[in-house]
Design an enzyme around this catalytic site. Structure first.
Site, PDB file in Angstrom:
ATOM      1  N   GLY A 117       0.867  -1.209  -0.039  1.00 40.29           N
ATOM      2  CA  GLY A 117      -0.003  -0.011   0.060  1.00 40.29           C
ATOM      3  C   GLY A 117       0.808   1.431  -0.014  1.00 40.29           C
ATOM      4  O   GLY A 117       1.893   1.376  -0.515  1.00 40.29           O
ATOM      5  N   SER A 118       0.433   2.273   0.669  1.00 36.15           N
ATOM      6  CA  SER A 118       0.963   3.744   0.476  1.00 36.15           C
ATOM      7  C   SER A 118       2.355   3.797   0.949  1.00 36.15           C
ATOM      8  O   SER A 118       2.999   4.832   0.743  1.00 36.15           O
ATOM      9  CB  SER A 118       0.089   4.525   1.370  1.00 36.15           C
ATOM     10  OG  SER A 118      -1.280   4.399   0.831  1.00 36.15           O
ATOM     11  N   THR A 119       2.759   2.744   1.713  1.00 36.18           N
ATOM     12  CA  THR A 119       4.285   3.039   2.163  1.00 36.18           C
ATOM     13  C   THR A 119       5.351   3.057   0.989  1.00 36.18           C
ATOM     14  O   THR A 119       6.168   3.482   1.152  1.00 36.18           O
ATOM     15  CB  THR A 119       4.604   1.777   3.033  1.00 36.18           C
ATOM     16  OG1 THR A 119       3.611   1.601   3.984  1.00 36.18           O
ATOM     17  CG2 THR A 119       5.777   2.095   3.903  1.00 36.18           C
TER      18      THR A 119
END
Lengths: 428, 727
Positions: free
Chosen positions: B311-313
């Protein structure tokens, strides 16, 4: 006949009145210093005993460390036995073997007493059998003594009986009974292996002395049946034979020893793992006593085993040659009996190490650890050397013999047995 | 034989000859058998003998311990007695007819003492073997009962042939705190999982050296100078792991799992400067002491085995790579399509629709659309290579069995355009927790991708150091300036208005990134609206990172946003680490130095800025103007390029974008002066003049400097100088 030889030397005693002088004369007469011993035989005996000391150390170092916290525990003892044994060999080789005749019954009686004591409960247990008799710190194995005692007695008795050997009641039965008695004492311990050796020795000497082959064959058949019965109806013995016949299936239990022994022997391959490098001693019970042959096989390989066999063959050959050339039939019986004793023990022990025969607990002569075995074999070797000493004197006699003076072949009589025998015929 | 007649003497000799022939036959058979056994079949017998010795060696020397960094035991071997019997010894000296009765009696007594079924004992005794295990791992009571059976006071009733041996039983004092990581040892002494397997060679000891020293009972015998069995024992493995921290992290993780009713989770704490793993928790836990009873699924460590969508990481690494490549300027603004972006026939949504955002804001707001655009700036090959450089798609070098690699190109071919966009914000790719932790460590330590260091050293049982591990740098993932830039951007995440403000720790500057990834249903291949992976990966303190913490919560039920689920857990864990290691708070955030790039003509990114392509706010210093340049009110401070962006920026205090846009942002931006060729004194003077700390190596004139001249950095950073005597 040998009795006459001794009386021939003793008349001087009667002429000298002093008791000290008489004793001195007897002492002098004890030693047969005229001839020299067979040097090859002497060297072989010394060599085998020395080799045995080395092998005992190699086979026992770990066991000694574990049990006695001293890697040289067995080595030290074997060295002492070897030194005592060689001293006895030397001492006895210097005694005129005819002197032994007077000791025959004493020796035999002593052995029977020891064995009886052993069987009657004075013995100490070892390995599930009462083969040992503890006298202070010394442990005696009377069965070992019995082998030599029987040879001495048979030689004495057969020589005395002469042609009477051929008869059943005088020549055959008494010897068989005496051997049977000793065998029973052996079996009671129980020591099946020694009993078989005793029987073999008896048959051998009876056969040589001229007992009827039929009697021997018959006795052999009866003995075999009896032996088979003893094995078959004694459950543990039978189990052991069954296990030996099918070693693979019983390698963990009853055939553990023979299987380990053959494994040790085989893993030596052609040249062996090297002296002191054997690993099977960790698994092989009695590695330094009964199974020292397996250790030799592992550490020295096939080459080492052949060398050892060659040494025994040479020793036995010199012994048999001595028997052929002995001054009288007593010497012949002694020399041949003792040679057979060495040969049979060595063969049976090596066969056991390879598991060709079921485990019987026989020592490898001169090599296995153990005072009784080593000393008895050393004494036997001494007797053999003593006989060999008088062979040489016979040659000297023969050269002085006017009937032989024209015979130019005396120089090479030693070259083979047949010429020797022909010369014997001529001199007799 | 002169005393007997010649005929008889001749007969005697003939008979002796016959017997000699018999003896010769015996000799021939002995020698031929010896040839057969030794020469023809010798190799087979030797092989059997060697197998036998090998089997005896199953009784292993004491296995080494696994210790934490402070010497606390994680796994130790205790001697737990086992009993074997030599049946041959048991029945020795017993008359054959009595043997069955004896065996029955012995079996009954043994079964009672050992609490075993009678039939089992009887069966074992019936094998008549010289070595058979009766029961392993005896209890105290069983041992006492057994000792009573062999008591010599019993006389003939005392059982013979029993062998009570101390077998090393592995015990794990750490219990659940260590599960999955430590692994397990099988009954016969082989490490079969985790560290026990990874370091089996060290731990198991040197059984091969003692081949010749075990006898038929299996007893160790000592010869050549080996006096102590300890010399054969296995080595101790000392981990970098801090057991105290591990306990806390494990407890926190489990509490979080309960609070959010999550399926599983992991939390990893790494020292970004060395790669040392300080804690590595995974839940739900199992107790390695009950290895056999645990389901296989429960035995794996979720932080190293689970492959999850990050995800956004992933945006952090995308942005860092774009900055490093010069494809993105730190002050550039990207259009975020007001929350809906059509690309390649698919629509990408943002949770918070935005217009123009700077990279800092993209990270703080976690805009998928802009991250996707940045990924497209890098291009398919560029993004793929960049993510590979951060260590995704390969094992980290942890060395524990069962570590996953994750998958970047899930379909085994280069991404389509839309997939590039997806990958830029961490969808359609899978990674492991440890990969995230190590990639984030690379950001924290200035761009170096390290291998995780699980073991500090291995010592022998006698206390000698066998080997000591040193940090291993795999590669430079991004240059230091890009790492520093992204670090600054990430600090915005935890500030007010960022997605991860729950991770804020008063008194410390935290850099991190939240992630909330929908999980794909393996059956349909579509995203499941109810299954999420929440994560937070970050480090603290941002200006001088000591700890990277990667928290992953799989399928939380109560809430699913990374900011809600993982960020608070990150904070708890980070605070524990900070207090445990005594890291002092850095005080007022506004006063902490913040890296911000000065425009510099050398790297392309700064050349673009100098050209005034995007942002006129920077105070441009001329090339070679190696001076400290505190930023005064920038030229266009009142005139942002995108007015709509300003309120958003203002809403986020203390993030770079705001400072730039703000009227009084005073940032000690520094360009490292070029000092190569100068003498030591002049170089030091030049560096200290701009507030940098020189570190000298050697003497004479400067031949090399790091960072190189022209690189933008923060005041107070060290500059390493290599000096050599001038010829």
């Amino acid at each position: 006949m040998s009795a006459t030889t001794s009386t021939k030397e003793t008349p001087a005693i009667d002429e000298k009145p002093g008791i000290l002088a008489r004793l001195e004369a007897r002492w002098e007469a004890l030693w047969a210093t005229q001839g020299s011993v067979d040097p090859v035989m002497a060297a072989l005996v010394v060599g085998l005993i020395a080799f045995g000391v080395v092998m005992v150390y190699s086979a026992s170092a770990i066991e000694a460390t574990v049990q006695h916290k001293d890697a040289q525990f067995f080595l030290k003892r074997q060295v002492i036995y070897a030194l005592v044994g060689l001293s006895l060999t030397w001492l006895i080789s210097r005694i005129d073997y005819h002197r032994l005749r007077g000791l025959t019954y004493w020796f035999l009686g002593g052995v029977v007493a020891l064995m009886s004591a052993c069987v009657l409960g004075f013995g100490s247990k070892g390995g599930g059998a009462t083969r040992w008799l503890a006298v202070g710190p010394v442990h005696i194995q009377p069965a070992e003594l019995a082998k030599l005692a029987l040879v001495l007695w048979l030689a004495y008795s057969l020589a005395k009986k002469g042609d009477g050997v051929k008869t059943f009641s005088i020549g055959f039965l008494p010897h068989l009974l005496m051997a049977g008695f000793l065998m029973v004492l052996c079996m009671k311990q129980p020591d099946f292996g020694s009993a078989v050796v005793l029987l073999l020795l008896t048959f051998t000497l009876l056969f040589v002395a001229g007992a009827k082959v039929g009697y021997i064959l018959g006795a052999t058949i009866i003995g075999s049946v009896a032996g088979a019965a003893v094995v078959r109806f004694k459950e543990y013995r039978w189990q052991r034979v069954v296990a030996w016949l099918d070693m693979e299936a019983h390698r963990q239990d009853l055939a553990y020893q023979p299987f380990q022994a053959r494994m040790s022997f085989g893993s030596g391959e052609t040249f062996g793992l090297g002296l002191g490098k054997g690993l099977q001693i960790l698994y092989l019970p009695e590695a330094h006593t009964d199974f020292v042959g397996a250790v030799i096989g592992e550490e020295l390989g096939f080459v080492g085993v052949v060398c050892l066999c060659t040494a025994y063959v040479c020793l036995v050959y010199r012994g048999v040659r001595t028997a052929f050339r002995a001054r009288d039939d007593y010497g012949t019986y002694l020399a041949f009996g003792i040679s057979t004793l060495f040969a049979v023990q060595a063969l049976v022990n090596l066969a056991m190490a390879m598991s060709l025969l079921p485990t019987k607990g026989l020592a490898l002569p001169f090599i296995s650890f153990g005072g009784s075995s080593l000393l008895v074999n050393a004494i036997a070797a001494g007797v053999l050397l003593s006989v060999s000493r008088q062979v040489d004197r016979e040659h000297l006699d023969r050269e002085n013999d006017p009937r032989r003076s024209v015979d130019g072949s005396t120089g090479n009589v030693t070259s083979n047995g047949s010429s020797s025998s022909s010369s014997n015929e001529a001199t007799s | 034989m002169r005393n007997i007649e010649p005929r008889r003497a001749r007969w005697l000799k003939v008979r002796m000859g016959v017997l000699c022939g018999l003896l010769a036959t015996g000799l021939a058979s002995v020698v031929s058998s010896a040839y057969n056994i030794q020469v023809k079949h010798g190799a087979e017998w030797r092989a059997i003998a060697e197998r036998q010795r090998q089997r005896r060696l199953k009784v292993q020397p004491t296995r080494g311990s696994i210790l934490d960094r402070n010497g606390e035991p994680l796994a130790v071997s205790l001697d737990v007695p086992s009993v074997a019997i030599n049946v041959a010894e048991l029945v020795r000296g017993v008359a054959p007819k009595d043997v069955p009765a004896l065996l029955d009696d012995a079996a009954a007594r043994l079964a009672q003492a050992l609490v075993m079924p009678l039939a089992d004992v009887q069966q074992k005794l019936a094998t008549k073997r010289r070595f058979i295990w009766l029961k392993r791992r005896l209890s105290q009571d069983e041992t006492v009962a057994l000792r009573a059976l062999v008591d010599p006071k019993l006389g003939p009733r005392a059982l013979k042939g029993l062998m009570i041996e101390g077998e090393g039983h592995r015990f794990y004092p750490g219990r659940e705190a260590l599960w999955g990581l430590v692994g397990f040892v099988s009954t016969d002494g082989n490490g079969i999982d985790g560290l026990e397997k990874a370091f089996d060679e060290d731990l198991r000891g040197r059984a091969d050296q003692i081949t010749a020293l075990r006898d038929r009972k299996g007893t160790l015998l000592f010869g050549d100078g080996i006096e102590d069995e300890r010399a054969l024992a296995g080595d101790d493995v000392q981990l970098a792991l801090d057991l105290g921290l591990q306990y806390d992290v494990q407890a926190d993780l489990e509490a979080a799992l309960r609070a959010f009713e999550a399926k599983s989770g992991s939390a990893i704490v790494v020292d970004p400067n060395t790669g040392e793993i300080l804690a590595m928790a995974s839940a739900p836990a199992y107790n390695p002491n009950d290895y056999g009873d645990s389901p296989i699924e429960a035995r794996k460590h979720h932080g190293i085995a689970d492959r999850l969508e990050p995800g956004s990481t992933m945006k952090i690494f995308t942005v860092a790579a774009a900055l490093a490549e010069g494809k993105l300027k730190p002050t550039e603004e990207l259009f975020c399509e007001n929350g809906v972006w059509e690309i390649g026939g698919q629509t990408i949504h943002d949770t918070h629709p935005e217009g123009m955002l700077t990279p800092s804001q993209i990270i703080a707001k976690s805009s998928n659309i802009c991250a996707g655009k940045i990924g497209l700036l890098l291009g398919e090959a560029g993004l793929y290579a960049a993510l590979k450089r951060f260590g995704f798609g390969e094992t980290t070098g942890l060395g524990i069995p069962g570590e996953g690699t994750g998958v970047l190109r899930a379909r085994g071919r280069p991404w389509y355009e839309v997939e590039v966009a997806y990958a830029s914000f961490g969808q359609g790719v899978s990674v492991t927790g440890i990969q995230m932790a190590m990639a984030m460590s690379a950001i924290a330590n200035g761009g170096k991708l390290l291998e995780p260091m699980l073991v500090k050293k291995v010592t022998s049982s006698m206390g000698e150091v066998v080997r000591e591990e040193i940090p291993v740098v795999r590669r430079e993932a991004v240059p230091p300036f890009a790492a520093h830039l992204v670090t600054e951007m990430m600090t915005g995440v935890v500030e007010e208005g960022g997605t991860g403000k729950e991770a804020h720790i008063p008194g410390y500057r935290v850099a991190g990134k939240t992630a909330t990834a929908q999980k794909a249903d393996p059956a349909t291949g579509k995203y499941d609206p109810d299954k999420w992976v929440s994560s937070f990966v970050g480090f603290v303190p941002a200006q001088k990172p000591r700890f990277v913490v990667a928290v992953v919560i799989d399928e939380p039920w109560v809430a699913h946003l990374g900011g809600q689920v993982a960020a608070p857990l990150f904070r708890r864990i980070a605070m524990r680490a900070l207090s445990r290691y005594g890291v002092a708070p850095s005080g007022d955030l506004a006063k902490t130095p913040i890296t911000f790039p000065l425009e510099d003509p050398t790297p392309k990114v700064y050349a673009d800025m100098a050209a005034g392509m995007i942002d006129p706010l920077l105070d441009v210093t001329g090339p070679g103007g190696a001076v400290s340049a505190p930023i005064g009110p920038p030229v266009g401070s009142g005139l942002p390029a995108n007015p709509a962006n300003v309120p958003a920026n203002l809403a986020i205090p203390a993030i770079p974008a705001k400072n730039i846009g703000g009227p009084n942002g005073e940032i000690p931006r520094v360009i490292v002066p070029e000092v190569a060729g100068l003498g030591a004194r002049d170089a030091v003077k030049a560096l200290t003049a701009v507030g940098l700390v020189p570190v000298l190596d050697g003497s004479g004139t400067v031949v090399k400097q790091e960072p190189a001249g022209g690189v933008v950095t923060v005041r107070g950073m060290t500059v390493r100088l290599k000096l050599e005597p001038s010829s």
